[in-house]
Design a protein around this motif. Structure first.
Motif, mmCIF file in Angstrom:
data_model
loop_
_atom_site.group_PDB
_atom_site.id
_atom_site.type_symbol
_atom_site.label_atom_id
_atom_site.label_comp_id
_atom_site.label_asym_id
_atom_site.label_seq_id
_atom_site.Cartn_x
_atom_site.Cartn_y
_atom_site.Cartn_z
ATOM 1 N N GLY A 170 7.278 9.772 32.655
ATOM 2 C CA GLY A 170 8.377 9.775 31.695
ATOM 3 C C GLY A 170 8.867 11.162 31.354
ATOM 4 N N SER A 171 9.587 11.245 30.261
ATOM 5 C CA SER A 171 10.159 12.473 29.704
ATOM 6 C C SER A 171 11.345 12.979 30.507
ATOM 7 C CB SER A 171 9.155 13.611 29.632
ATOM 8 O OG SER A 171 8.146 13.295 28.742
ATOM 9 N N SER A 218 -15.042 9.663 27.409
ATOM 10 C CA SER A 218 -13.846 9.490 28.218
ATOM 11 C C SER A 218 -12.708 9.158 27.267
ATOM 12 C CB SER A 218 -14.057 8.361 29.223
ATOM 13 O OG SER A 218 -12.827 7.979 29.760
ATOM 14 N N TYR A 219 -11.631 9.888 27.372
ATOM 15 C CA TYR A 219 -10.570 9.815 26.387
ATOM 16 C C TYR A 219 -9.266 9.465 27.075
ATOM 17 C CZ TYR A 219 -8.676 11.037 21.829
ATOM 18 O OH TYR A 219 -8.106 10.983 20.599
ATOM 19 N N LEU A 220 -8.519 8.538 26.494
ATOM 20 C CA LEU A 220 -7.252 8.145 27.106
ATOM 21 C C LEU A 220 -6.104 8.431 26.158
ATOM 22 C CD1 LEU A 220 -8.227 4.498 28.066
ATOM 23 C CD2 LEU A 220 -8.735 6.548 29.345
ATOM 24 N N GLU A 221 -4.974 8.746 26.744
ATOM 25 C CA GLU A 221 -3.810 8.980 25.904
ATOM 26 C C GLU A 221 -2.615 8.288 26.531
ATOM 27 O OE1 GLU A 221 -2.610 13.273 25.151
ATOM 28 O OE2 GLU A 221 -0.805 12.394 26.012
ATOM 29 N N GLY A 222 -1.863 7.572 25.709
ATOM 30 C CA GLY A 222 -0.665 6.906 26.217
ATOM 31 C C GLY A 222 0.491 7.198 25.298
ATOM 32 N N VAL A 254 -4.354 0.341 36.517
ATOM 33 C CA VAL A 254 -3.445 -0.774 36.791
ATOM 34 C C VAL A 254 -2.070 -0.442 36.222
ATOM 35 C CG1 VAL A 254 -3.008 -3.207 36.380
ATOM 36 C CG2 VAL A 254 -5.335 -2.419 36.793
ATOM 37 N N GLU A 255 -2.070 0.022 34.979
ATOM 38 C CA GLU A 255 -0.810 0.354 34.319
ATOM 39 C C GLU A 255 -0.077 1.457 35.098
ATOM 40 O OE1 GLU A 255 -1.246 1.472 30.198
ATOM 41 O OE2 GLU A 255 0.813 2.203 30.165
ATOM 42 N N ALA A 256 -0.840 2.451 35.522
ATOM 43 C CA ALA A 256 -0.240 3.590 36.204
ATOM 44 C C ALA A 256 0.408 3.172 37.515
ATOM 45 C CB ALA A 256 -1.301 4.657 36.452
ATOM 46 N N GLN A 257 -0.261 2.257 38.225
ATOM 47 C CA GLN A 257 0.294 1.811 39.503
ATOM 48 C C GLN A 257 1.631 1.119 39.311
ATOM 49 O OE1 GLN A 257 -2.118 -0.425 42.157
ATOM 50 N NE2 GLN A 257 -3.792 1.054 42.049
ATOM 51 N N THR A 288 -19.778 16.479 28.940
ATOM 52 C CA THR A 288 -18.721 16.090 29.880
ATOM 53 C C THR A 288 -17.586 15.405 29.119
ATOM 54 O OG1 THR A 288 -20.346 15.753 31.597
ATOM 55 C CG2 THR A 288 -18.198 14.749 31.954
ATOM 56 N N VAL A 289 -16.395 15.873 29.335
ATOM 57 C CA VAL A 289 -15.232 15.235 28.713
ATOM 58 C C VAL A 289 -14.236 14.891 29.810
ATOM 59 C CG1 VAL A 289 -13.328 15.474 27.086
ATOM 60 C CG2 VAL A 289 -15.515 16.569 26.588
ATOM 61 N N LYS A 290 -13.805 13.659 29.776
ATOM 62 C CA LYS A 290 -12.819 13.216 30.753
ATOM 63 C C LYS A 290 -11.576 12.822 29.961
ATOM 64 C CE LYS A 290 -12.709 9.584 34.169
ATOM 65 N NZ LYS A 290 -12.189 10.123 35.404
ATOM 66 N N TYR A 291 -10.467 13.420 30.257
ATOM 67 C CA TYR A 291 -9.264 13.162 29.481
ATOM 68 C C TYR A 291 -8.188 12.616 30.406
ATOM 69 C CZ TYR A 291 -5.876 13.932 25.721
ATOM 70 O OH TYR A 291 -4.945 13.761 24.724
ATOM 71 N N SER A 292 -7.739 11.406 30.143
ATOM 72 C CA SER A 292 -6.723 10.806 31.018
ATOM 73 C C SER A 292 -5.446 10.532 30.237
ATOM 74 C CB SER A 292 -7.213 9.481 31.591
ATOM 75 O OG SER A 292 -8.544 9.598 32.015
ATOM 76 N N THR A 293 -4.337 10.807 30.844
ATOM 77 C CA THR A 293 -3.048 10.583 30.194
ATOM 78 C C THR A 293 -2.171 9.729 31.084
ATOM 79 O OG1 THR A 293 -3.179 12.876 29.482
ATOM 80 C CG2 THR A 293 -1.088 11.764 29.124
ATOM 81 N N VAL A 294 -1.548 8.737 30.505
ATOM 82 C CA VAL A 294 -0.435 8.107 31.204
ATOM 83 C C VAL A 294 0.776 8.370 30.335
ATOM 84 C CG1 VAL A 294 0.608 5.972 31.998
ATOM 85 C CG2 VAL A 294 -1.791 6.391 32.396
#
Lengths: 438, 481
Positions: B308-309, B234-238, B466-469, B263-269
């Protein structure tokens, strides 16, 4: 926006074709010249052009038509062969783009409606022509519409006065006589439906013979306050017809437009249907059914443009694709910034019967107002085998069971047809297509 | 202070909380893009010859390409010669351990809530921190190393595992895939690399944190994830950036290669600086993200929260090549003020019985434009393919726009495709209900929006959720009334 890719050599060939056929006299010669110049600017869209992504119109025109020859000579035809049986209606027949008075008959009284070949209306209805012709269908944005604007040979002018309901439908038969070569035709229709009036128009396309035919039909007009228009397009030409059809209607307050597009046969069918809802309290219904087989390509592009608040639009297009046929659907709904309280619905459902058939659909919502209810849905799938099995278990053959299910699938569109004779006729041709014989 | 108060306080305070800059000495390349700059970057990174050639080839391709114009966004032309393509915090040598990293840098990440040291003890998330053009620190290397997992900066991987890089780089996103992918291939400076060996389940979340600090720079990083047979990660990107008046370009490439049953899970905030209220400044986020389900039974899942952006333009996609493979895409894209987003996904079904699921929730407020653009393509031999797509839009205010452009192309008769989309606004009755119960309008909106986006937020790992909310509420602050 996407850049428009064009086909240069073909555009040049067609430009020469237009110039050699261009009539330089008469009321609309300036408009024709404008059409030509926009055609040159826009060019025939190449395969990369977004609006023609799945419809290789350039390739098909290039491959199948010779733009240096004239249309095949029209001979006598048996109009009854193409007529909708049992329909008591005004009939206008066009053979290879030319009005054929000998096959036509107008039965509605002149007090009710003015029905004229457009060529005649140019002389007798100058005022209305100048106000409306070329003002609705946008020849500045689409090359084929521009081509039509420059080259139309004839068409129909329909004017329904205030508070009149035209009882008998108006049927336009567009026949290509291609027994002795190819034909290229351009039709232009103008419909003006005045306040609280109502009219039903049917267009049907057929070919006599096996030569290639390209038809470019542009229909435009206005439906005034509280008026109604029912428009049927029957595209079931067993010949080698390449058909481009552009309809653009502008609707005023509380008007109603119902369109029905049945695409069953032909080589290429491209429908551009645009309704511009420029008023409040409008109701628009767009129904479409494409049941294709062989190598037919049917491409339906629709645009519903909600410009004012409080209107309603509903769109239902269904497709059954057999053989190597190809179905394309692109439905755009625009809701402009002040068109609050708009309700717009769109659905596109497809059944694929073979692996060689394809469906490309792109429902597109573009919304700039917040207090709206808009939705679209689209599905592609196959017949529910369990339901087929259920019917088989009750002694119905597999073929019949499948035909029944397909017929039921199409039924949702058929049910929306109000005119009993038209309904029966369309029911017959669809049953034929689906091999329904129970 | 109770938790509610804290949320409230955060809600009503500032606009963009990561808008500060750090004063660290940096080393930059001169502005502009040419072969010399590419040679400069390559030599700075001490790269082998083959990689330099690869870059130059990409540059040659790029010069022949034109910037795409089809997205539903407008921006002034980018002057590619006015961008600094390499900027790195000055370090005497590559830090061997965290103790050697410039304390100013560590502080920077602490301020962002990504404590590079504390992280070790507290949460158990391994982080690769990238500032401007280079990776400054990667945590938890040893722990992961014991399992055979390689998690390091891209440049390190080039030095230590060239065979893996050579084999997989560009295998999912080819050099000439698109304009920005070609640009990235020519000038990419760093990024993260991750390899999960056969049958290993990565015990912790892996995470990359991107930060643009220096002015006038573009960030061009590359992430490559290779998941071997039967592995899981599981991979996160911020990401964040300082507030600046000019627009900065971020053109990244993310490649995921999933082998059999991986299985790869990629999450971005994504929280790049979105520009101010008048739409001045902000990051142009033009990113190519793509995963290849190469093996049978593999699965790639993308989750993104885009807040953002100034302009977001990205389509995390899945190529479902292996039989029974599966792709997922969950997205919340929020735009406010003058932000523009054109985002969505592509699901290319090639293998038999492949499945995909798309859930996209767009929220537009202010003068923003939010577009969903996606494609579901069922190829001829994708027997029994299945897709479900849902894309909803929520409009707040009458000056914003929501657009959907879904393409559905089906070439196989046994495929089942469903697509549905709705557009609506927050009901006055819903707000009224909240007001009645003593919840003020702003919190009510935050509450409703969070409920609307829940289906996607639920897919995020806990820390991120939590951060995303909070981020959702923050982005929409002041958009009611």
């Amino acid at each position: 926006m996407s850049t428009i890719a064009t086909e240069k050599p073909l555009t040049t060939d067609i430009t020469a074709w237009i110039e050699s056929n261009l009539s330089t006299t008469g009321l609309v010669q300036d408009l024709r010249k404008e059409g030509l110049s926009y055609f040159q600017q826009l060019g025939i869209p190449a395969n990369k052009a977004e609006e023609y992504k799945f419809t290789p119109i350039a390739r098909l025109l290039e491959k199948n038509f010779n733009f240096s020859t004239r249309n095949a000579e029209a001979k006598s035809i048996d109009i009854n062969h193409y007529a909708i049986p049992g329909l008591d209606a005004n009939v206008l027949v066009f053979v290879n783009g030319v009005y054929a008075a000998q096959y036509s008959k107008i039965i509605s009284p002149a007090t009710e409606v003015t029905i004229l070949p457009l060529r005649e209306a140019i002389d007798t209805k100058k005022d209305l022509i100048l106000v409306h012709l070329g003002k609705h269908a946008d020849h500045k944005a689409d090359a084929l519409t521009a081509w039509n604007t420059a080259s139309w040979s004839d068409g129909v002018f329909i004017h329904v006065g205030k508070n009149t309901i035209v009882e008998k439908p108006i049927v336009l038969y567009h026949i290509h006589d291609v027994r002795e070569g190819q034909t290229i035709t351009h039709h232009r229709n103008l419909f003006i439906v005045e306040q609280s009036a109502e009219v039903t128009v049917i267009e049907k396309f057929d070919s006599e013979g096996t030569g290639n035919g390209f038809s470019n039909v542009v229909t435009e007009g206005v439906v005034a306050e509280n008026a109604g228009l029912n428009l049927y397009e029957i595209q079931n030409d067993g010949g080698a017809r390449y058909h481009y059809n552009h309809i653009h209607m502008t609707q005023a307050n509380a008007s109603r437009v119902n369109t029905f597009t049945f695409s069953l046969d032909g080589k290429l069918i491209r429908n551009n249907l645009q309704l511009c809802l420029d008023g409040e309290g409008i109701e628009s219904h767009m129904y479409g059914l494409y049941a294709l087989t062989g190598d037919t390509l049917a491409d339906n592009h629709t645009v519903v443009d909600h410009r004012k608040p409080n209107s309603f639009s509903n769109e239902l297009y269904k497709g059954i694709l057999d053989g190597q046929s190809k179905g394309v659907f692109n439905g755009k709904i625009f809701v402009r910034p002040n068109a609050q309280k708009t309700n717009a619905f769109q659905a596109n459902r497809n059944i694929l019967l073979t692996d060689k058939a394809t469906v490309n659909t792109k429902p597109q919502l573009e919304i700039w107002a917040d207090d709206v209810k808009c939705s679209h849905g689209c599905t592609t799938g196959q017949l529910d085998e369990e339901a087929v099995f259920y019917l088989q278990a009750r002694g119905i053959s597999k073929e019949t069971a499948r035909a029944m299910m397909l017929y039921a699938f199409a039924g949702e569109v058929l049910d929306a047809i109000k005119h009993p004779v038209i309904k029966e006729y369309i029911d017959t041709i669809i049953s034929e297509r689906l091999h329904k014989n129970f | 202070m109770s938790k509610d108060n804290q949320v409230l306080e955060e809600l009503t305070s500032k606009e963009y909380e990561h808008g500060w800059t750090t004063n660290i000495e940096t080393e930059s390349a001169p502005k502009g893009l040419n072969e010399d700059i590419i040679r400069f970057i390559s030599s700075k990174k001490n790269e082998p010859e083959w990689l330099l050639e690869w870059r130059l080839k990409a540059y040659q391709q790029w010069t022949k390409m034109v910037e795409p114009k089809w997205p539903n966004v407008t921006y002034p032309a980018i002057n590619y010669q006015d961008v600094i393509y390499y900027s790195a915090p000055k370090q005497s040598a590559k830090a061997k351990s965290l103790e050697e990293v410039d304390p100013e840098l560590i502080k920077t990440f602490e301020k962002l809530g990504i404590s590079l040291t504390e992280q070790k003890r507290l949460t158990g998330v391994a982080v690769d921190a990238v500032i401007d053009s280079v990776s400054v620190a990667t945590t938890f290397k040893e722990t992961l190393g014991e399992l055979g997992i390689i998690f390091c900066s891209f440049s390190e991987a080039v030095q230590k595992h060239p065979e893996l890089i050579k084999k997989y780089m560009g295998s999912v996103v080819p050099v000439n895939d698109n304009y920005f992918a070609a640009l990235n291939s020519a000038v990419f400076t760093d990024g993260s690399f991750c390899y999960i060996p056969k049958g290993v389940r990565c015990p912790m979340e892996l995470s990359t944190y991107f930060r643009i600090n220096a002015a006038n720079t573009g960030q061009f990083e590359r992430t490559l994830i290779v998941a071997d047979e039967g592995s899981y990660v599981s991979y996160l990107e911020g990401c964040t950036a300082p507030m600046r008046d000019e627009n900065q370009l971020h053109a990244a490439v993310v490649e995921i290669y999933a082998m059999k049953d991986a299985t790869v899970k990629y999450s971005t905030v994504q929280n790049w600086y979105p520009g101010d209220k008048e739409g001045k400044g902000g990051i142009y986020n033009f990113v190519t993200k793509r995963g290849l389900c190469a093996g049978d039974g593999s699965k790639i899942s993308w989750t993104q929260v885009e807040t953002g952006s100034a302009i977001t333009w990205k389509y995390p996609s899945c190529i479902l090549k292996g039989d029974n493979s599966m792709g997922e895409f969950y997205s919340v894209a929020v735009t406010n003020n003058y932000q523009q987003a054109d985002t969505g996904t592509k699901m290319i079904h090639i293998g038999k019985n492949t499945k995909s699921r798309i859930v996209s929730k767009g929220i537009s407020a202010g003068h923003s434009q939010n577009s969903y653009r996606g494609q579901v393509h069922i190829m001829k031999r994708a027997e029994g393919a299945r897709n479900f797509s849902q894309c909803d839009s929520l409009l707040m205010g009458d000056k914003c726009g929501a657009h959907t452009f879904p393409y559905i192309d089906v070439e196989n008769s046994s495929a089942k495709i469903e697509h549905e989309a709705t557009t609506s606004k927050i009901g006055e009755d819903q707000i009224f209900y909240c007001l009645q119960r003593g919840i003020d309008e702003e919190s009510a909106v935050a509450l409703i929006v969070n409920g609307y986006a829940k289906e996607v937020l639920n897919q995020l790992p806990m820390e991120f959720a939590v951060e995303a909310q909070k981020l959702l509420a923050l982005t929409l602050e002041g958009s009611v009334g």
